[in-house]
Write an enzyme that holds these catalytic residues in place. Structure first.
Site, PDB file in Angstrom:
ATOM      1  N   PHE A 173       0.803  -1.236   0.000  1.00  0.00           N
ATOM      2  CA  PHE A 173       0.000   0.000   0.000  1.00  0.00           C
ATOM      3  C   PHE A 173       0.832   1.281   0.000  1.00  0.00           C
ATOM      4  CE2 PHE A 173      -2.175  -3.060   3.063  1.00  0.00           C
ATOM      5  CZ  PHE A 173      -2.820  -3.776   2.070  1.00  0.00           C
ATOM      6  N   HIS A 174       1.933   1.315  -0.767  1.00  0.00           N
ATOM      7  CA  HIS A 174       2.796   2.500  -0.791  1.00  0.00           C
ATOM      8  C   HIS A 174       2.995   3.054  -2.203  1.00  0.00           C
ATOM      9  CE1 HIS A 174       4.932   0.797   3.059  1.00  0.00           C
ATOM     10  NE2 HIS A 174       3.722   1.270   3.322  1.00  0.00           N
ATOM     11  N   PRO A 175       1.957   3.273  -3.006  1.00  0.00           N
ATOM     12  CA  PRO A 175       2.193   3.804  -4.350  1.00  0.00           C
ATOM     13  C   PRO A 175       2.768   5.210  -4.301  1.00  0.00           C
ATOM     14  CG  PRO A 175      -0.151   3.849  -3.830  1.00  0.00           C
ATOM     15  CD  PRO A 175       0.518   3.074  -2.730  1.00  0.00           C
TER      16      PRO A 175
END
Length: 532
Positions: free
Chosen positions: A468-470
């Site tokens: 969840f780190h775009p």
């Protein structure tokens, strides 16, 4: 609602709430903060374990999905992004992490003047309220509360001991510029309750007469007068309206939303816009490109002779005791961040600084939102902090409610595949140390049958998923091809900036939420300085 404002901020997430606080501190300007989601009054936002009920919930999550990923054996992943006041800070893992000094120094060395570690550290400290008080590296009295987690597990202590036996040192603090080592994560909580940016930054500013916050507001496109962005068109409760901006519009819609709004407004790659039926206003070929994300490999082991959360969460009496402990003391498993123990290490001795991050958990499950397994187990999730793979985010149509095409392009380079294979080997080496061997660990994800390089790469494709780190889809740079300059101004457009994780030239070495606050803090100073 007025129709004209000095500043319009699009997105009331991590960056947007921070910007709204800082810009509205000047009582002589008017600020409008727009959020497509709802208020953060859902109880599961505030109970730390509630991320399980916020992710993939349309009340709080955009519920994006990726396109089929070739590197992940054609799988389609859920791609959570916060759709609520506080944005991702309302649904994330609450881990306070800055990354490494090297990350920011590389930004500076690439031409992004003013973005080195010594430049950004004061912004981290400015908003911080660190539980141990002020020091050289930490701030106190700021809005962003940082505390110790409120529980420990013997299985996590055993993993940390095993990591030390494998040559990974213990450290006290991941946030001094070099995070190599093992430690328990510090969390953005206040006495066992999630501390999101809506509470930290927006709530203290809500009574300011010059700040207006609108929820349920979907931006359709930006409006222009020649080369200048002068307003925007939005849809709210079925009504379409136009709003005007006297000074600057700031996009803070994140690494998916910000490039989508640019493209819906005709700013981006001409071929992409043409395919979506959008007229090109400003050709910027890097819009939506350079997508980077941390791919996690969730290695899991059955154990015996030591408690894990699996047993407790699978029994009715255990669930009752968990709920009672949280009700009485705001501690225990319901106060847990998704991961409690962190380990940073190198996939190879030749790597300059730690390029692997472990999120170690005293539980195991197939995926977030599902029940834990019916046997004692722990998970050692490991991700490549500096992936070479680059993906993209692009609109597929001119309609703002249509999800863009998200293609992270995981494991698309030989280097990333090699790091993935090495990650599984390093995990097995840690688990092989005596501190864990006494609990008879048995690998079941990915499984001991995967041994050769090719087999380990296949395993990574089978178990890999987003953490969840775009980042990076509106890249900052000194070069003319970058989307924004080091002042975060969109190239080719006046009166428009971007301030969120999408501007990262390279993803930071760790969780990205607090670096996004830093970006917003620095952006606010730039915007205010430009108005003087």
């Amino acid at each position: 609602m007025m129709t004209t404002y000095d500043y319009i901020i699009v997105g009331a997430g991590t960056a947007g709430c921070t910007l709204a606080n800082r810009l509205s501190a000047d009582k002589d300007v008017s600020v409008l903060l727009l959020e497509a989601g709802r208020r953060d009054n859902y109880h599961w936002i505030h109970i730390p374990v509630g991320y399980l009920y916020c992710i993939s919930n349309p009340r709080t999550d955009w519920c994006f999905t990726t396109e089929a990923e070739p590197g992940l054996n054609g799988r389609i992943l859920n791609y959570p992004r916060g759709k609520v006041l506080g944005g991702c800070s309302s649904i994330n893992g609450m881990i306070y992490m800055r990354g490494q000094a090297r990350d920011y120094d590389i930004w500076r060395q690439s031409g992004c003047t003013g973005w080195g570690w010594d430049d950004v550290l004061p912004y981290f400290r400015k908003s911080e309220d660190y539980y141990l008080g002020e020091s050289e590296f930490h701030g106190a009295g700021g809005e962003w509360r940082v505390e110790e987690a409120r529980l420990h597990w013997a299985i996590l202590d055993a993993f940390r001991d095993a990591a030390e036996e494998a040559g990974i040192p213990r450290i006290d603090d991941f946030n001094r510029g070099d995070n190599e080592g093992s430690s328990y994560f510090k969390v953005n909580q206040k006495r066992g309750i999630r501390w999101n940016t809506a509470k930290a930054f927006l709530r203290p500013a809500r009574d300011r007469s010059n700040l207006r916050v609108e929820t349920g507001a979907h931006v359709l496109r930006l409006l222009f007068d020649g080369p200048r962005a002068t307003g925007l068109e939005l849809e709210q409760e079925g009504t379409v309206r136009q709003l005007r901006c006297r000074r600057e519009i700031v996009l803070a819609a994140g690494s998916i939303g910000s490039p989508q709004i640019l493209e819906l407004s005709g700013i981006g790659r001409g071929d992409v816009l043409q395919a979506a039926g959008i007229e090109t206003r400003v050709e910027r070929r890097d819009v939506g490109e350079n997508l980077q994300d941390h791919l996690q490999l969730r290695c899991a082991y059955k154990v015996s002779g030591i408690p894990t959360l699996n047993e407790k969460a699978n029994r009715l009496v255990g669930k009752a005791s968990i709920a009672l402990e949280y009700l009485l003391r705001q501690s225990g498993p319901m106060s847990m961040a998704p991961s409690q123990l962190g380990v940073f290490t190198r996939s190879d001795p030749s790597v300059e600084t730690a390029n692997l991050q472990y999120h170690v958990q005293p539980l195991s499950l197939e995926k977030f939102g599902e029940n834990v397994h019916p046997f004692p187990a722990f998970t050692a999730s490991v991700c490549n902090l500096r992936p070479e793979s680059r993906g993209s985010v692009h609109v597929k149509s001119r309609h703002h409610r249509d999800q863009p095409a998200i293609r992270p392009n995981y494991l698309s380079t030989e280097g990333d595949r090699r790091v993935a294979a090495d990650s599984i080997r390093i995990t097995r080496n840690i688990v092989a140390q005596k501190s864990l061997q006494k609990y008879s660990p048995e690998e079941f994800k990915p499984g001991p049958q995967y041994q050769s390089e090719a087999e380990l790469i296949e395993a990574a494709g089978a178990i890999g998923t987003t953490i969840f780190h775009p980042a990076g889809t509106c890249r900052m740079g000194a070069d003319p091809d970058s989307v924004v300059d080091p002042q975060l101004r969109v190239r080719g457009v006046d009166g428009l900036r971007i301030a969120d994780a999408s501007i990262m030239p390279n993803i930071t070495s760790g969780n990205t939420n607090s670096p996004t606050i830093m970006i917003a803090e620095k952006a606010a100073d730039m915007i205010l300085a430009a108005a003087r």
